[in-house]
Design an enzyme around this catalytic site. Structure first.
Site, short mmCIF file in Angstrom:
data_model
loop_
_atom_site.label_atom_id
_atom_site.label_comp_id
_atom_site.label_asym_id
_atom_site.label_seq_id
_atom_site.Cartn_x
_atom_site.Cartn_y
_atom_site.Cartn_z
N ASP A 89 0.76 -0.98 0.03
CA ASP A 89 -0.13 -0.15 0.01
C ASP A 89 0.83 1.35 0.03
O ASP A 89 1.80 1.50 0.72
CB ASP A 89 -0.89 -0.12 1.27
CG ASP A 89 -2.03 -0.86 1.02
OD1 ASP A 89 -2.67 -0.87 -0.12
OD2 ASP A 89 -2.30 -1.53 2.14
N THR A 112 -16.21 25.98 0.77
CA THR A 112 -15.09 27.33 0.09
C THR A 112 -13.75 26.74 -0.32
O THR A 112 -13.05 27.13 -1.19
CB THR A 112 -14.66 28.22 1.27
OG1 THR A 112 -13.95 27.62 2.33
CG2 THR A 112 -15.79 28.93 1.84
N ASP A 141 -5.20 -4.25 6.36
CA ASP A 141 -5.56 -3.94 7.81
C ASP A 141 -7.11 -4.00 7.64
O ASP A 141 -7.93 -4.42 8.62
CB ASP A 141 -5.15 -2.99 8.49
CG ASP A 141 -5.09 -1.52 7.58
OD1 ASP A 141 -5.77 -1.77 6.41
OD2 ASP A 141 -4.50 -0.42 8.07
#
Lengths: 553, 265, 701
Positions: free
Chosen positions: C327, C399, C536
């Protein structure tokens, strides 16, 4: 030119010749065994045999077909010998005695061609042609078939089959052996090897004595005897006989014949697994061992160690003048390195260490280059064992040619490796433990022990040559050596076919930087080392009490 | 056939295979080869015959009494009396040095042959490991004594002492197995009888002798025949097969052809 | 309950070598009783080589009793010692595991559980931890020990997992998500959670851990089985070679009746004691003795690195791995984007841009924001400062900007589109240049943050995924080992490629879904490659199960831990690399000692054959190249060497052969020289040295 220099040139010229034919011949054999097409003659044969040539067989079916064919062959050869007096061209010879006939039948079917008989005084022409020479062809073709089946095991992926035994048998016989044999036979005749159907006829010698000149279809049998690494001679004197091996150049040609298929098959192997360099690696292993053995045998014979060779001034006892010491030593090494067993000189009279080399060659397991087919499959099994130990040392589950070597493969390879030493040592021990069997020894002391050791090594390794002083045409030896030949041939074959089957179903592992490269000098050296060390360790006690004790006395 | 158990079918197939292949390889192939060979090389295919036997098969040039016929070049010794129906070699090993009542050791055979050839050709037949009387010079050494085992009493041992031990002759019937075997080299340096003259070949039918052995015999044959030595030497040269391509095999003299040539004059 | 169960993972040495624990001589002594217990032939049956040695030792004991001599007794003692030494190796290896298991057991015993009798959290009964069943709900409060493995279904708590991981810093466990798994035996430090038990009784993580480290359910791995077969075959060969030698020896003696009988050879052949000695010296006792210790120690080395392998098979497979799925986040990169450059637009100074960027980020507590402040300080020497009168504008999803209003000065930073719109609204006309810079940064895999003042764009902050230090070297090492690394990331392909290039991985899988992962593993496996990965989350479980080596992070879910065949207690994804190295080391150690064992035989022959037969064939004394003093001392020296070499190699078996990532050919050469050539030479020296001492024993001449 000195004999040593001539001998080296002789060896060099053989190497050149083998190198020249290696590629085209290996490629040709590759085509023979992989071509999908059957020619007209073959289609006819398959129809006669009642087999479907395109039906692939699992290893079990392949093995059963092979065993059935061999069993029928043994019975047939036995029958012809026992009935030869009732058949044409018997030359008035009576039926062969039962134990000799059994031993000979086994011997020819197993590609051993141990001669418990003396050809000129036992076998009629029809027996030689129709029983013995036929087996010279087909036992060789069987050996090649098994080797090809094993190679298919490596080459195929997730496959349940390893070929068709009948097709491999027929193709090996009529596309490879037969054409070479026909041409080779004529070459030999041109050199003086006889080819006729006459019986022995008396002539008057120059000084008025009588001599019976023998006749027979010798060349046609001689050529396949070498080409198929069989070794069973037309005559008792085998390739020392001028009618079997007439000149120094026929001697060269015969050595070439007995080496050509085993060496070229490595090319076939490389082509079939799709990596020519793997074939060259196996070739290199065979070549290094073979060259080492040839040179050592020459060195020992030319230096003429031992009391009698010292007294004579050369190790000429049992050797013919036209071949010389070197031409005889090279033939001896070649015949024992391949499982041929033909002899052009008598190993029993070799120097102690020269004789030991011929023994050691056979103890290597007939792998360098070994018999036709059997050499290749034996060497591949050794490569598997080597890969296993070496592969561990690079930190991966070992793999060879992309196939993982797991417990089943190691079990089969280990059993294969066990067969020959167990047969040799158990047989030798049984014979040496018995007063009666020891009586068959011609020589005394360590040399007598060597004779017995040689007999069991030769039979178990399917070589067929002998320290011929040992009287072996007794019922005990005929039976014991016959058993060694049967077990020494068919146990390994079944194990190899099982290995082929087990490898064929595996899917390949791609090669990466972590893969042990099996085509480099490093691996070649390793296989050579493993082979020589394992064999030496197994046989050293026996060798120490035989040729080593004799040579160091 | 389809309804038979598979193992029976398999063996029937095998039977047919053996039958078919026997016809092809056991009859068609050898007979065809014979036919072609006879057509192309009929002389060689039939054994390279001369008027007196095959040029390829060695024969003995001894008289009825077994003694060499002096006008002929002699062949190598044969382990099978030059009998083509019983070919083979002596198969005696390199350390076969002790005579037994049943047979002479290889060493003694070599020594005896050397002596005989030397006598015939008028040169010394002495060799290493041989006694002057043509017997293997071998001692059995025991603690305290040494026996010349191949010299049965009352022969005189070839040496009187060995490493301080007195050497005795061998008393017949005595067991010498416990002794240490010591072949004695002696001090012969110049050996005049060549190796092929004192050893048997592999086939028992070796048709050749070495050029050295032929040269050794040449003076005798020339003398017997009243020919010039040069002429005999020239004939030897004519019947010498050199190394093929200059390096294959050893130069060899075909004895029968040489003798036939001599007879032809 | 803050027991530090085991030493912290041994720090990696500078040369990248995986090291193991040291062998303490006291361990040998402690293991001795176990070693003696293992003399029982029933236990020894698992090891055919040593069984043969034991049978030989027993046989020669009988012979020594019947015909006592000092020589015979000396040999008998050393033969027995050979077996004991072999057992000792195994016992030492097991002993280390046992010590760890004992501590683990302590964590489990005596725990009581408050089991909820209904969904209502108020009603519970108290049961012993081992009585809990799957699906039970238990409530655990601060200070209590979690009674079994399970998932948090309600609440959040900090948990001390040092009993399992050895790590004393508490971890957070909360219901839902990927941090819900708790392990029995760990202690809740704060708050209160409800745990749903997922284990079956007696199969808790700790139970399995105990079984593993004790080696109780140790099954032979395929490779170990194969090696055992080969060793058995060699044993049979040497058994046959020595047994069949006897008739040959009798014959040789009978044709040389002179000379006295010796202790080695009589008229009845080679004496039993010498024959057994020869056999024991020839069969591969060295590797036979150490084989199981190597396996146990391999597992142990993993445990020392806080990795639990559920089977030896997985450890072995680790050595074979040819594709590594990693990963990106947390493994290859630090996991946070960090400022890596300020790119001003034309007419704005770098320093000005830096100052503006820093100002806008001073109150930004996100990792990105902090990194901007740090970067501005490191690169431009701008110190953090207190700003008075500032109004901080927080980042909102609407925003997509944050910033500061300082008097009339307004500074904003944020996504390009948002900031540009803000600039235009204020009447500014951002140049095309800004667009180019933004695209350039995106293309290089970075994230652009545009910084602007009212009506004017100042420049762009280049945020970068930062690759961990040293990763490039590690991947290069893997490549040399023949392992392909594949980075898995949810990023778009452009970003993924940039990071992949920077980290030096071989390949990447961008915008990866769990299905993509699974498909990639399947594809690799179809090509015959073995795949290792870490994971995991619950969504990793299928891929973990499919991979050949699946390392689940201890922080992960129970599903992930169930699916993988290893659990990393440190939850360190880079540990996969160490696991592969340990797997390789295990195989290398086996291969090296096998080679060594066989190579040893050469010298032993040179010692024993002349010793046996020089009496009948004096010429064979030529083979006595070591010039050993007497036949007796030669045989005894060989036997002693054979036994001592086992003890000498125990540390190597436990530590494993040194492994350096390099090509297979180089590794092989090196190991061949050391263990092949060394195996031939070492016994010549060893036996000679032993002989120099042994010859002074009485009865040796």
């Amino acid at each position: 030119m000195s004999e040593t220099a001539a001998g080296l040139l002789f060896v060099a010229s053989l190497i050149v010749a083998l190198a020249v034919v290696h590629r085209p011949f290996g490629d040709y054999m590759h085509r023979v065994y992989t071509s999908p097409r059957h020619n007209a003659a073959e289609r006819g044969l398959y129809r006669l045999l009642g087999v479907r040539p395109d039906a692939e067989q699992s290893w079990g079916v392949y093995a059963r077909a092979l065993l059935a064919f061999s069993l029928v062959s043994v019975l047939f050869v036995y029958g012809v010998q026992r009935l030869q007096d009732k058949l044409p061209l018997s030359l008035g010879m009576g039926p062969v005695t039962d134990h000799v006939a059994w031993n000979t039948a086994i011997s020819f079917v197993t590609n051993t061609n141990w001669q418990a008989y003396s050809g000129e005084s036992t076998m009629g022409h029809l027996t030689q042609m129709a029983a013995l020479a036929v087996q010279n062809f087909v036992s060789a073709a069987v050996g090649m078939a098994v080797a090809i089946a094993l190679v298919r095991g490596f080459a195929r992926h997730k496959a349940g089959t390893i070929g068709n035994f009948w097709v491999d048998l027929v193709r090996g016989t009529i596309r490879i052996l037969l054409p070479i044999a026909f041409v080779g036979a004529l070459v030999l005749v041109a050199g003086g090897v006889i080819q006729n159907l006459s019986g022995p006829h008396e002539i008057t010698t120059l000084t008025g004595g009588a001599q019976a000149i023998t006749g027979g279809p010798v060349a046609s049998q001689e050529v396949i005897k070498e080409l198929g690494t069989n070794g069973g001679g037309f005559y008792n004197a085998n390739s020392a006989h001028p009618f079997e091996n007439a000149t120094s150049w026929t001697n060269w040609f015969e050595i070439f014949l007995l080496l050509v298929i085993p060496f070229a098959l490595t090319r076939t192997f490389g082509r079939m697994v799709g990596q020519v360099r793997q074939g060259y690696a196996i070739l290199a292993v065979m070549g290094v061992i073979a060259l080492g053995s040839v040179l050592l045998t020459n060195a020992f014979e030319l230096s003429g160690g031992g009391t009698v060779p010292q007294a004579v001034g050369a190790a000429m006892e049992g050797k013919e003048v036209r071949f010389g010491v070197s031409g005889s030593a090279t033939f001896a090494a070649a015949t024992t390195l391949t499982s041929t067993g033909a002899v052009n000189s008598f190993h029993d009279s070799f120097t102690p260490f020269g004789g030991m080399m011929t023994l050691f060659d056979m103890m290597l397991g007939e792998v360098a280059p070994g018999g036709v087919g059997s050499g290749l499959y034996g060497m591949l099994v050794l490569a598997v064992i080597t890969v296993f130990v070496a592969g561990l040392m690079v930190g991966r589950t070992p793999e060879y040619l992309g196939k993982k070597i797991g417990p089943r493969e190691i079990k089969l390879a280990s059993l294969y490796f066990l067969v020959t030493p167990v047969l040799v040592l158990a047989g030798t021990a049984a014979a040496m433990g018995s007063e009666r069997q020891r009586a068959s020894m011609l020589n005394s002391g360590p040399h007598g022990l060597s004779e017995v050791l040689y007999a069991f090594t030769s039979a178990s390794g399917n070589n067929g040559s002998a320290f011929a002083g040992l009287t072996v045409n007794t019922p005990w030896y005929d039976v014991a050596l016959g058993l060694c030949m049967v077990l020494g041939r068919f146990l390994p074959i079944v194990l190899v076919l099982a290995l082929a089957g087990s490898l064929a179903v595996r899917s390949p592992v791609p090669e990466g930087a972590g893969t042990l490269p099996t085509h480099r000098p490093q691996f070649v050296g390793l296989v050579v080392g493993v082979t020589v060390v394992l064999v030496a360790l197994t046989f050293l006690p026996a060798l120490a009490l035989g040729p080593i004790a004799e040579g160091l006395s | 056939m389809e309804h038979l158990p598979s193992w029976i079918r398999r063996h029937l197939t095998a039977l047919r295979a053996v039958a078919v292949l026997t016809v092809l390889l056991g009859l068609v192939y050898p007979l065809l080869t014979t036919g072609v060979a006879q057509a192309l090389f009929s002389d060689k295919a039939n054994g390279s015959m001369t008027g007196h036997g095959s040029a390829l098969v060695g024969q003995s040039f001894t008289g009825k009494d077994g003694a060499p016929v002096r006008k002929y070049f002699q062949s190598r010794p044969s382990a099978g009396d030059h009998d083509p129906t019983a070919t083979g070699a002596s198969n005696l090993g390199p350390e076969d040095v002790i005579d037994t009542p049943a047979r002479k050791s290889l060493l003694t055979q070599v020594c005896a042959r050397s002596l005989a050839v030397g006598e015939l050709e008028g040169v010394s037949g002495a060799r290493p490991y041989c006694t002057p009387d043509g017997i293997g010079a071998v001692l059995k050494v025991f603690p305290g004594r040494a026996v010349s085992v191949n010299q049965a009493c009352p022969a005189v041992p070839f040496v009187t002492s060995y490493e301080g031990l007195e050497v005795e002759c061998a008393r017949p019937g005595e067991d010498h197995a416990a002794g240490r075997t010591v072949p004695v080299r002696g001090n012969v340096t110049a050996v005049q009888v060549p190796a092929d003259a004192v050893t048997a070949g592999g086939s028992g039918l070796d048709p050749h002798i070495s050029v050295t052995y032929a040269d050794l015999q040449a003076p005798r044959v020339a003398r017997e025949r009243g020919l010039a030595l040069g002429r005999v030497r020239a004939l030897i040269g004519e019947h010498t097969t050199g190394r093929a391509l200059g390096f294959i095999g050893e130069p060899a003299v075909d004895v029968l052809e040489l003798n036939l040539a001599l007879d032809r004059g | 309950m803050s027991t530090p169960v085991r030493e912290r993972p041994a720090p990696e040495k500078a040369d990248g070598r995986v090291s193991g624990g040291l062998l303490d001589p006291r361990q040998l002594i402690r293991a001795l009783p176990d070693a003696l217990r293992k003399l029982n032939p029933v236990t020894l049956r698992r090891n055919p080589v040593m069984l043969v040695v034991e049978a030989g030792a027993a046989f020669s004991t009988v012979l020594a009793v019947l015909g006592p001599s000092l020589f015979a007794w000396a040999v008998v003692v050393w033969l027995w010692l050979t077996v004991v030494f072999a057992n000792l190796a195994e016992a030492v290896a097991e002993g280390r595991g046992k010590a760890q298991a004992a501590t683990l057991r302590r964590a489990r015993t005596g725990t009581r559980a408050r089991r909820l009798t209904s969904r209502a959290p108020a009603e519970w009964d108290v049961v012993a931890a081992p009585d809990l069943r799957q699906g039970d709900l238990v409530v655990v409060e601060a200070g209590e020990v979690i009674p079994g493995d399970g998932d948090v279904v309600e609440g959040i708590a900090s948990v001390d997992e040092s009993a399992i991981t050895g790590e004393s810093a508490p971890v957070i466990r909360e219901s839902g998500g990927d941090r819900s798994a708790v392990t029995g035996g760990t202690r809740v430090l704060s708050d209160r959670i409800i745990v749903k038990i997922t284990q079956r009784p007696g199969e808790s993580f700790i139970d399995r851990m105990i079984a593993l480290v004790e080696g109780a359910d140790r099954q032979k791995t395929p490779n170990e089985i194969a090696l055992n077969i080969l060793l058995a075959a060699l044993t049979v060969i040497f058994l046959v070679a020595t047994a069949t030698m006897q008739p040959l020896a009798i014959y040789s003696r009978s044709v040389n009746p002179g000379g006295p009988d010796s202790l080695a050879l009589t008229g009845d052949g080679v004496t039993g004691v010498v024959l057994v000695s020869l056999l024991v010296c020839l069969i591969p006792t060295t590797i036979g003795a150490l084989l199981s210790a190597i396996g146990i120690a391999g597992m142990d080395r993993l445990v020392q690195r806080n990795v639990l392998a559920m089977s030896g098979r997985a450890v072995e497979a680790a050595g074979d791995v040819s594709t590594l799925l990693l990963d990106k986040t947390g493994t290859i990169t630090l996991g946070n984007r960090q400022a890596a450059g300020f790119v001003p637009v034309a007419g704005v100074g770098e320093q000005d841009l830096a100052e503006a960027a820093q100002l806008s980020s001073l109150a930004d507590e996100t990792p990105e924001g902090r990194s901007i402040v740090v970067f501005a300080k490191q690169r431009y020497g701008l110190r953090e400062r207190e700003v008075h009168g500032a109004r901080w504008v927080r980042f909102t999803a609407r925003t997509r900007m944050s910033g500061v209003d300082l008097g009339d000065r307004q500074i904003r930073k944020g996504a390009a589109t948002a900031v540009m719109t803000w600039v235009r609204e204020a009447g500014g006309h951002p140049a095309d240049e800004v667009g180019h810079i933004v695209d350039g940064i995106s293309a290089s895999g970075g994230t652009p943050l545009v910084v602007a003042e009212k009506g004017r764009v100042l420049g762009v902050i280049h945020l970068k995924d930062v690759v961990k230090q040293g990763m490039r070297e590690r991947f290069a090492a893997m490549r040399r080992m023949g392992i392909r690394t594949v980075m898995i990331t949810g990023d778009n392909p452009l970003t993924a490629r940039a990071i992949a290039d920077e980290a030096g991985v071989d390949d990447f899988l961008a915008e990866a879904t769990p299905e993509d992962k699974l498909a990639l593993i399947r594809k690799e496996q179809e090509g015959g490659r073995l795949v290792a990965m870490t994971g995991d989350g619950t969504n990793d479980a299928p891929a973990l199960a499919q991979s050949d080596v699946g390392v689940a992070m201890n922080t992960g879910t129970s599903a992930a831990k169930e699916a993988g065949n290893m659990v990393d207690l440190d939850s360190d994804p880079t540990k996969l690399i160490e696991i592969v190295e340990i797997g390789k080391q295990l195989l290398i150690t086996r291969g090296a000692l096998t080679t060594f064992s066989i190579a040893n035989d050469v010298a032993k022959y040179f010692a024993i054959i002349p010793a046996m037969f020089a009496a009948v064939y004096p010429g064979l004394d030529t083979l006595n190249v070591m010039r050993l003093a007497s036949p007796q001392s030669a045989v005894l020296s060989a036997v002693i060497f054979n036994a001592l070499i086992i003890v000498a190699l125990i540390p190597l078996a436990l530590r494993g052969v040194r492994y350096r990532p390099s090509s297979a050919a180089k590794l092989l050469s090196r190991n061949l020289y050391v263990y092949g050539l060394g195996g031939i030479v070492a016994p010549f020296i060893g036996i000679k040295l032993i002989d120099l001492i042994v010859q002074f024993l009485p009865g040796m001449s």
